[in-house]
Design an enzyme around this catalytic site. Structure first.
Site, short mmCIF file in Angstrom:
data_model
loop_
_atom_site.label_atom_id
_atom_site.label_comp_id
_atom_site.label_asym_id
_atom_site.label_seq_id
_atom_site.Cartn_x
_atom_site.Cartn_y
_atom_site.Cartn_z
N GLY A 152 6.87 -7.62 -35.57
CA GLY A 152 7.26 -6.64 -36.57
C GLY A 152 7.10 -7.11 -37.99
O GLY A 152 7.09 -6.30 -38.92
N ARG A 153 7.00 -8.40 -38.19
CA ARG A 153 6.76 -8.94 -39.54
C ARG A 153 5.90 -10.20 -39.48
O ARG A 153 6.01 -11.07 -40.34
CB ARG A 153 8.09 -9.24 -40.23
N LYS B 37 4.63 -15.34 -41.13
CA LYS B 37 5.88 -14.64 -40.85
C LYS B 37 6.42 -14.09 -42.17
O LYS B 37 6.73 -14.85 -43.09
CB LYS B 37 6.90 -15.58 -40.22
N ASP C 48 11.23 -3.88 -42.60
CA ASP C 48 10.34 -3.80 -43.75
C ASP C 48 9.18 -4.77 -43.65
O ASP C 48 8.32 -4.81 -44.53
CB ASP C 48 11.12 -4.04 -45.05
N ARG D 197 5.33 -15.10 -25.21
CA ARG D 197 6.74 -15.28 -24.85
C ARG D 197 7.09 -14.55 -23.56
O ARG D 197 6.26 -13.80 -23.04
CB ARG D 197 7.60 -14.79 -26.01
N ASP E 177 12.47 -12.10 -25.86
CA ASP E 177 11.31 -12.07 -26.74
C ASP E 177 11.27 -13.29 -27.66
O ASP E 177 10.29 -13.46 -28.41
CB ASP E 177 11.29 -10.78 -27.58
#
Length: 532
Positions: free
Chosen positions: A99-100, A119, A131, A189, A266
């Site tokens: 997500g980032r 990251k 975000d 993972r 995860d």
């Protein structure tokens, strides 16, 4: 590091493989990183750079800054964000993913292949409500933590660079943005396997499993003498190896008082690495049920529950592999070996910390008594074990001073002294080289020992071996906080200091007493949460 080949001065000269990007498109989304505004290189890690063949000069180049700030792709790379799913705090969370984070590419380095990942490099299709950014606070913590764990000899991802910007990012308050460039042989993972199993897509699951086996565990394809062969057998051997590595990792964490904070599936590496540093913590005051994550209101990921949570996560992985292997009993049989592996490894590590060559059954009571005493007396985890060596040298005051009830501490230490008297000094490795490791071998029977015939020399040898496995410097929260506060002003001096100490945490260094002492009173007010 030694015997390294000539290091490269330009990122353009790196050789890349990009094996994960060669998987089918369903495994990721190709997209560019979202660059930071007016980025500044706060710190670059020369030791990590050497792993991929980069020279210190290359880290100061404009290209390096542009790549690590998301302004341009890694030369020869294939930028993407990976999809996966997982259980978070024991609850199925469905599809997750990077997500980032943006995977830049896989470098073929002089010390193996390393994937580079940004990251905090912006939103991806897997950001959900996030975000896509990381803040300076959490980025400094991850940058330091991965290198601290490496210094302790614990399997971990690494950190290559820390880039900062004045871009605003809202968490609990308004903070500034940063990007960590982190490195790992793979970021696959447990949740990567759960994703395809949950979606009932066995072909994709098989592709992922074959990829992991062929690239990272090729020996799992080899049938043991008289053993089974074929795909099912290879997958069972894969699960066995992941189980073994995870059990050893848990023993490592427990032995240094490390709490991960968010042991979701995860966040569990298929390679048995410490992955995804967020609200982690090295314990100051010891509590058996210590919780480092302020968001973990149920205490699911407390220190004493980490080994059992890891096994729970392995069951989720095995459940995913059940899509490919129909024999449930065979899968369960592999997982049944976890406890014995963990207990043996934990006992070996704790025996070394106590100055014992061989763990005996009665040592369980001795260790439990110490842990209970530490818990009840609020003793400092790291210093309790470190100062045991001073007690062995005949200076018990420092050890006893960590306890409110000094008499109770003295009585327990007398039990340890009696146990030392029964322990063969022949086996103590004064250099600390392999003492306490799961792969260590006992000394040859009947080997002569100079120390055994000289009690003072024997005590010194035992104490020296204890110092080699009991760190003096760990990344306490207040030390990370000091580095964060300095970094906010653009000062990376505290990061340099901490890396200097944490890369060799077992050796005392003059002039750094403040980094090895009890935490200040204000440290008790530091809280870390999932936003960390």
């Amino acid at each position: 590091m030694t015997d390294s080949p000539t290091l490269l001065h330009q990122l353009d000269d790196l050789r890349l493989d990009n094996s994960f990007a060669a998987l089918p498109p369903a495994f990721y989304t190709r997209l560019a990183a979202q660059p930071l505004t007016a980025p500044r290189l706060l710190h670059a890690n020369e030791q990590a750079a050497e792993l991929i063949g980069l020279s210190p000069e290359a880290l100061q180049s404009e290209t390096f800054l542009r790549v690590c700030s998301g302004q341009q792709p890694l030369p020869g790379g294939d930028t993407l964000a990976a999809v996966y799913s997982g259980h978070q705090f024991g609850v199925w969370a469905g599809q997750l993913g990077d997500g980032r984070a943006h995977l830049l590419g896989e470098v073929v380095g002089p010390h193996g292949n390393w994937e580079l990942q940004l990251k905090g490099a912006g939103m991806t299709p897997y950001s959900r409500m996030g975000d896509g950014r990381a803040v300076l606070r959490s980025s400094v913590r991850e940058y330091l933590a991965s290198e601290a764990m490496h210094g302790l000899g614990i399997p971990t991802t690494r950190a290559l660079a820390l880039v900062v910007s004045d871009d605003p990012v809202w968490r609990e308050t308004m903070e500034t943005a940063a990007i960590v460039t982190r490195m790992s042989p793979s970021f696959v993972r447990f949740g990567s396997f759960e994703h395809w199993s949950s979606r009932r897509q066995p072909e994709e699951l098989r592709v992922l499993t074959d990829y992991v086996i062929d690239k990272f565990y090729p020996h799992c394809r080899d049938a043991e003498t008289g053993g089974a062969s074929g795909t099912d057998a290879a997958i069972l051997r894969l699960l066995a190896e992941v189980t073994r590595r995870t059990a050893l990792l848990m023993a490592d964490w427990q032995a240094v008082g490390f709490c991960h904070g968010v042991m979701n599936t995860d966040n569990m590496s298929i390679l048995g690495l410490t992955l995804d540093y967020g609200p982690y913590g090295f314990m100051d005051t010891f509590r058996l049920d210590h919780v480092c994550n302020h968001s973990d209101t149920e205490g699911r990921y407390s220190w004493n529950r980490q080994p059992s949570v890891a096994l729970w996560n392995l069951y989720r992985l095995a459940g995913s592999l059940h899509t490919l292997v129909a024999d449930v009993d065979a899968l369960r049989g592999v997982l049944d070996g976890y406890e014995a592996i963990f207990i043996q490894a934990f006992h070996q590590r704790m025996a070394a910390k106590l100055g014992l060559y061989r763990w005996q059954a009665d040592d369980e009571a001795l260790l439990d008594a110490l842990l209970k005493l530490m818990h009840d007396q609020r003793a400092d985890f790291t210093l309790t074990f470190r100062r045991l060596a001073d007690a062995v040298r005949g200076r018990p005051q420092g050890f006893q001073d960590l306890f409110i009830d000094r008499e109770a501490a003295r009585e327990w230490y007398e039990r340890l002294e009696a146990r030392h008297a029964q322990d063969p000094i022949d086996g103590i490795n004064a250099s600390g080289g392999s003492m306490g490791r799961a792969d260590r071998e006992p000394a040859a029977e009947g080997a002569p020992s100079t120390a055994a015939s000289h009690p003072d020399a024997a005590a010194q040898a035992r104490a020296q071996a204890m110092d080699a496995v009991n760190p003096l410097y760990v990344l306490r929260n207040h030390l990370a906080e000091q580095a964060i506060r300095a970094a906010k002003t653009g000062d990376a001096g505290e990061i340099d200091t901490l890396l200097h100490l944490l890369r060799d945490p077992y050796t005392e260094k003059a002039g750094y007493e403040a980094y090895a002492g009890l935490p200040p009173d204000w440290a008790g007010g530091i809280e870390v949460s999932c936003s960390s």
